[in-house]
Design a protein around this motif. Structure first.
Motif, PDB file in Angstrom:
ATOM      1  N   GLN A 116       0.819  -1.217   0.000  1.00 37.31           N
ATOM      2  CA  GLN A 116       0.000   0.000   0.000  1.00 37.31           C
ATOM      3  C   GLN A 116       0.851   1.264   0.000  1.00 37.31           C
ATOM      4  O   GLN A 116       0.429   2.302  -0.495  1.00 37.31           O
ATOM      5  N   GLN A 117       2.065   1.192   0.529  1.00 34.58           N
ATOM      6  CA  GLN A 117       2.930   2.363   0.564  1.00 34.58           C
ATOM      7  C   GLN A 117       3.354   2.791  -0.837  1.00 34.58           C
ATOM      8  O   GLN A 117       3.695   3.952  -1.051  1.00 34.58           O
ATOM      9  N   LEU A 118       3.331   1.875  -1.787  1.00 35.83           N
ATOM     10  CA  LEU A 118       3.655   2.190  -3.179  1.00 35.83           C
ATOM     11  C   LEU A 118       2.398   2.301  -4.037  1.00 35.83           C
ATOM     12  O   LEU A 118       2.489   2.386  -5.248  1.00 35.83           O
ATOM     13  N   ASP A 119       1.247   2.278  -3.403  1.00 39.56           N
ATOM     14  CA  ASP A 119      -0.043   2.309  -4.100  1.00 39.56           C
ATOM     15  C   ASP A 119      -0.239   1.099  -4.996  1.00 39.56           C
ATOM     16  O   ASP A 119      -0.902   1.186  -6.041  1.00 39.56           O
ATOM     17  N   LEU A 120       0.319  -0.034  -4.618  1.00 36.97           N
ATOM     18  CA  LEU A 120       0.095  -1.271  -5.368  1.00 36.97           C
ATOM     19  C   LEU A 120      -1.324  -1.762  -5.084  1.00 36.97           C
ATOM     20  O   LEU A 120      -1.797  -1.668  -3.950  1.00 36.97           O
ATOM     21  N   PRO A 121      -1.997  -2.292  -6.083  1.00 40.67           N
ATOM     22  CA  PRO A 121      -3.398  -2.698  -5.907  1.00 40.67           C
ATOM     23  C   PRO A 121      -3.563  -4.121  -5.345  1.00 40.67           C
ATOM     24  O   PRO A 121      -4.577  -4.752  -5.584  1.00 40.67           O
TER      25      PRO A 121
END
Length: 170
Positions: A116-121
């Motif tokens: 989530q810190q890299l905005d991965l889904p």
């Protein structure tokens, strides 16, 4: 007196050439256009492999963790010239799109970070290899945690062998 010696102020240049000067974005280096979005990294990034750490105390890693990383790279038959070591705490406003675009990432190994810190889904547990958007992701505990725990080292090594197709010793 020739025209070569005449210097125009910014105001006059704009007034004279308002309709004839055009700035083309492709003519301006990306480093000038997007200075705030540039990702700082250590290494040569020759193989598009990102080692992403999260260390707020150091620019990249302390000496002990750097030695551990060097040992990992050697075991995988890689060098610092092959990878990009990125400290997320120095680039916390970046997401996986920027890492992909700017660093040409093919493999991203994350240490001490959540997807989530890299905005991965997606969310995956530690040491599960995940293919996404033509890239390979591996999420692990921090290098410090791995370095101090033999079972974590073994799990990391098992996954590194798969990711980098390293033949197991018999």
């Amino acid at each position: 007196m020739g025209l070569d010696g005449i210097q125009l102020t910014g105001f006059l240049r704009e007034a004279f050439f308002r309709n004839s000067l055009v700035v083309l974005e492709e003519a301006i280096p990306k480093s000038i256009l997007n200075q705030d979005s540039q990702i700082g990294f250590l290494g040569g990034n020759k193989k598009g492999i990102i080692f992403l750490v999260n260390d707020s105390r150091n620019k990249y890693l302390d000496d002990v963790q750097m030695t551990f990383l060097s040992d990992l790279l050697s075991a995988c038959q890689l060098t610092m010239a092959d990878i990009a070591l990125v400290n997320f705490s120095q680039n916390s406003d970046k997401n996986y799109h920027l890492f992909s675009d700017q660093l040409g990432a093919k493999k991203i190994l994350m240490f001490g970070l959540a997807p989530q810190q890299l905005d991965l889904p997606f969310a995956i547990p530690f040491f599960q290899i995940q293919n996404f958007s033509e890239q390979v992701y591996l999420i692990c505990p921090s290098l410090l945690e791995i370095q101090q725990d033999q079972s974590l080292k073994k799990q990391l090594w098992d996954n590194l062998q798969k990711i980098f197709t390293i033949k197991k010793k018999k």
